[in-house]
Design an enzyme around this catalytic site. Structure first.
Site, PDB file in Angstrom:
ATOM      1  CG  ASP A  39      -5.396   1.941  19.023  1.00 15.29           C
ATOM      2  OD1 ASP A  39      -5.111   3.153  19.036  1.00 15.29           O
ATOM      3  OD2 ASP A  39      -6.505   1.495  19.371  1.00 15.29           O
ATOM      4  CG  HIS A  40      -2.969   6.639  15.441  1.00 14.07           C
ATOM      5  ND1 HIS A  40      -4.249   6.302  15.093  1.00 14.07           N
ATOM      6  CD2 HIS A  40      -2.986   7.963  15.698  1.00 14.07           C
ATOM      7  CE1 HIS A  40      -5.009   7.386  15.140  1.00 14.07           C
ATOM      8  NE2 HIS A  40      -4.272   8.415  15.501  1.00 14.07           N
ATOM      9  NE  ARG A  50      -4.340  -3.484  -9.223  1.00 14.18           N
ATOM     10  CZ  ARG A  50      -5.543  -3.934  -9.435  1.00 14.18           C
ATOM     11  NH1 ARG A  50      -6.445  -3.858  -8.488  1.00 14.18           N
ATOM     12  NH2 ARG A  50      -5.891  -4.440 -10.594  1.00 14.18           N
ATOM     13  CB  ALA A  70       2.328   5.019   2.305  1.00 18.26           C
ATOM     14  N   GLY A 113       0.838  -1.208   0.000  1.00 20.67           N
ATOM     15  CA  GLY A 113       0.000   0.000   0.000  1.00 20.67           C
ATOM     16  C   GLY A 113       0.866   1.247   0.000  1.00 20.67           C
ATOM     17  CB  ALA A 114       4.347   1.722  -1.118  1.00 25.12           C
ATOM     18  CB  THR A 115       0.937   4.361  -4.421  1.00 23.02           C
ATOM     19  OG1 THR A 115      -0.062   3.339  -4.467  1.00 23.02           O
ATOM     20  CG2 THR A 115       2.176   3.896  -5.170  1.00 23.02           C
ATOM     21  N   GLY A 116      -0.402   4.692  -1.163  1.00 19.53           N
ATOM     22  CA  GLY A 116      -1.621   5.173  -0.503  1.00 19.53           C
ATOM     23  C   GLY A 116      -1.401   6.411   0.348  1.00 19.53           C
ATOM     24  CG  ASP A 169      -3.313  -7.624  -8.727  1.00 21.48           C
ATOM     25  OD1 ASP A 169      -3.707  -7.492  -7.550  1.00 21.48           O
ATOM     26  OD2 ASP A 169      -4.069  -7.947  -9.666  1.00 21.48           O
ATOM     27  CG  HIS A 212      -8.294   5.286  18.373  1.00 16.61           C
ATOM     28  ND1 HIS A 212      -7.283   4.439  18.002  1.00 16.61           N
ATOM     29  CD2 HIS A 212      -8.694   5.894  17.220  1.00 16.61           C
ATOM     30  CE1 HIS A 212      -7.082   4.541  16.684  1.00 16.61           C
ATOM     31  NE2 HIS A 212      -7.932   5.411  16.195  1.00 16.61           N
TER      32      HIS A 212
HETATM   33  C1  BG6 Z   1      -8.237   7.340  13.078  1.00 21.04           C
HETATM   34  C2  BG6 Z   1      -9.648   7.439  12.597  1.00 21.04           C
HETATM   35  O1  BG6 Z   1      -7.977   6.073  13.593  1.00 21.04           O
HETATM   36  O2  BG6 Z   1      -8.015   8.321  14.090  1.00 21.04           O
HETATM   37  C3  BG6 Z   1      -9.921   8.830  12.067  1.00 21.04           C
HETATM   38  O3  BG6 Z   1      -9.875   6.490  11.571  1.00 21.04           O
HETATM   39  C4  BG6 Z   1      -9.583   9.861  13.091  1.00 21.04           C
HETATM   40  O4  BG6 Z   1     -11.300   8.956  11.693  1.00 21.04           O
HETATM   41  C5  BG6 Z   1      -8.183   9.642  13.647  1.00 21.04           C
HETATM   42  O5  BG6 Z   1      -9.659  11.135  12.471  1.00 21.04           O
HETATM   43  C6  BG6 Z   1      -7.919  10.553  14.815  1.00 21.04           C
HETATM   44  O6  BG6 Z   1      -6.588  10.468  15.172  1.00 21.04           O
HETATM   45  P1  BG6 Z   1      -5.848  11.659  15.898  1.00 21.04           P
HETATM   46  O7  BG6 Z   1      -4.466  11.160  16.139  1.00 21.04           O
HETATM   47  O8  BG6 Z   1      -5.900  12.847  14.979  1.00 21.04           O
HETATM   48  O9  BG6 Z   1      -6.602  11.939  17.166  1.00 21.04           O
END
Ligand code: BG6
Length: 491
Positions: A179-180, A44, A16, A10-13, A87, A242
């Site tokens: 989960d960022h 792709r 990324a 997914g490098a062109t997404g 692909d 989150h």
């Molecule tokens: C993402 C969601 O996981 O978190 C987005 O898919 C949301 O809809 C985003 O905008 C919010 O992240 P942050 O770091 O800006 O609070």
């Protein structure tokens, strides 16, 4: 650090461009990447090497402005990244890729350690993992790790199905579910707050704490993601992952040793104790909302239903507030409130811990953990104003982090490269979170819960305030609702 190959799908997404390459570039500048480093960036599109590198360079110029002074080092950084057109639905493509990776590894003297990163549409996750396995790409003499973006399933059944399929190719210890929020620096500090501070540890229970409020409000709307969001809604997009992760981390009993396994066990312990909701009861504890037309910072904002790609009669939730109880002795009777919304008045992720009132003062002590965009903590206490005996006034102790902190993706990539799973979502937590959310999904789908309007640019529907009023509380720190403090006389 081990030498390794990172295979990015997914490098062109968009992700990324916005997050992954900027994080890699910062890591490169800060010497946090293994040497030599090699990224095989698959996509792709029929792009040449130079077309792809120009694309990354452009994204870095957009998303790494603060490092503009280091752009002279870009050419060397880009040499470590190679575009590979394929692909991902074609099994044969993986055999070719395998061949390509093997010869690249020996040419570059890189050990057979492979980090696979899936930044693709979720319906491709399982297929790619299976093909990695069958082609032999993931059968390495060194280690193999799989980083998977969210969403991890769209309900309990699909999450289980995905997990089972990934499990055919990778062991749980090899799967790094992103989960960022777990990569946000203040979230990573939550554990030490309690474990390293007896003063906090002593009050971290139902004897002193009245309620916990976890808010993640955003000013942006659905943007170009309607195709995904109109099916997901805030409940899947933010709450299942989150917000529940933040609740688990706030409520967990911090383990003596902060290893990934211990933390996972502590979080699981919380999630297992979250009182299940009955489909019929959902409307008593959960508020759902959707933004209507409004304005944000003086700019007109369309209603959700008018956004491109959203169904004209969409019932999707762009706001959710929920009350949950954690049936552990430590949190008996303490409501945890979760709230998230798009197109709200301000961008703010914070955890507010409200203490029980003292006999003396009417205003409770508050501890606020500012997760983003501010990063820091505030402790609100009551004191006799100097020279004003008998008059209590709220005072604030503030810690605001001013440093240029790393972005979540930088931290998470660095941890995955080192094999540290502490800040990744483990399967059991994910499964338990889906299980808790499941009746809410059903109640929403069956329209058992009213869908409240809230104009864009506000703090969400009034019903979310009523939810707390029922318990004698209110949401703290909402922009227009700053409580006006009038000194109270000590009783
Ligand atoms: C993402 C969601 O996981 O978190 C987005 O898919 C949301 O809809 C985003 O905008 C919010 O992240 P942050 O770091 O800006 O609070």
């Amino acid at each position: 650090m081990d030498t390794m190959t990172m295979l990015l799908f997914g490098a062109t997404g968009d992700l990324a461009a916005r997050k992954i390459f900027p994080a890699l570039f910062r890591m490169y500048l800060d010497r946090k990447l293994p040497q030599p480093f090699w990224v095989v960036a698959t996509g792709r599109r029929a792009w040449s090497q130079s077309r792809f590198r120009a694309h990354i360079e452009e994204s870095l110029r957009d998303f790494c402005q603060d490092r503009a002074g280091d752009f002279s080092r870009l050419p060397v950084f880009l040499q470590g990244i190679e575009y590979y057109e394929m692909d991902v639905r074609q099994p044969q493509a993986y055999l070719n890729l395998h061949h390509y990776v093997r010869s690249g590894e020996s040419e570059r003297r890189i050990g057979e350690n492979r980090l696979f990163y899936l930044s693709v549409s979720p319906e491709l996750f399982a297929g790619i993992a299976g093909n990695l396995h069958r082609s032999g790409l993931s059968q390495t003499s060194g280690w193999r790790r799989l980083m998977v973006e969210k969403p991890f399933g769209s309900d309990l059944a699909s999450a289980r199905d995905l997990n089972r399929k990934l499990g055919e190719a990778f062991a749980e210890e090899e799967i790094y579910r992103i989960d960022h929020y777990l990569g946000k620096p203040m979230v990573q500090s939550l554990g030490s707050l309690e474990s390293a501070n007896p003063i906090i540890h002593a009050i971290w229970n139902s004897r002193y704490i009245a309620n916990v409020q976890i808010t993640a409000s955003e000013t942006i709307g659905v943007e170009e993601r309607a195709a995904y969001y109109d099916h997901a809604g805030a409940i899947r997009d933010m709450v299942q992952n989150h917000l529940l992760q933040l609740a688990m981390l706030t409520a967990m009993h911090v383990p003596g040793r902060m290893t990934a396994e211990e933390i996972q066990a502590a979080k699981r312990n919380v999630m297992e104790a979250v009182r299940p909701l009955d489909k019929e009861d959902v409307r008593l504890h959960v508020v759902r909302g959707q933004y209507s037309e409004g304005s944000i910072d003086g700019t007109h904002a369309f209603a959700y239903r008018e956004e491109a790609g959203v169904a004209p009669m969409s019932m999707t939730d762009t706001f959710v507030a929920a009350r949950l109880f954690i049936d552990l002795p430590r949190w008996q009777g303490v409501p945890f409130y979760l709230r998230t919304g798009k197109r709200m008045k301000e961008k703010s992720t914070r955890i507010v811990v409200q203490c029980k009132p003292s006999e003396e003062a009417e205003l409770p002590n508050l501890m606020v953990i500012h997760v983003s965009p501010d990063q820091g903590m505030t402790l609100r206490l009551n004191l006799n104003g100097p020279g004003k005996p008998g008059q209590l006034e709220p005072v604030e102790l503030k810690y605001a982090n001013q440093e240029n902190l790393p972005e979540p993706y930088e931290l998470l990539l660095a941890e995955a490269m080192k094999g540290d799973r502490t800040h990744f979502a483990q399967w059991e937590e994910v499964e338990l979170a889906w299980r808790w959310v499941e009746p809410i999904l059903a109640a929403f789908a069956e329209n058992r819960v009213p869908l409240h309007d809230y104009p864009a640019g506000t703090n969400g529907p009034d019903a979310a305030y009523r939810l707390l009023e029922e318990d004698g509380f209110t949401w703290w720190l909402d922009p227009q609702d700053e409580p006006v403090y009038t000194p109270v006389h000590a009783r």
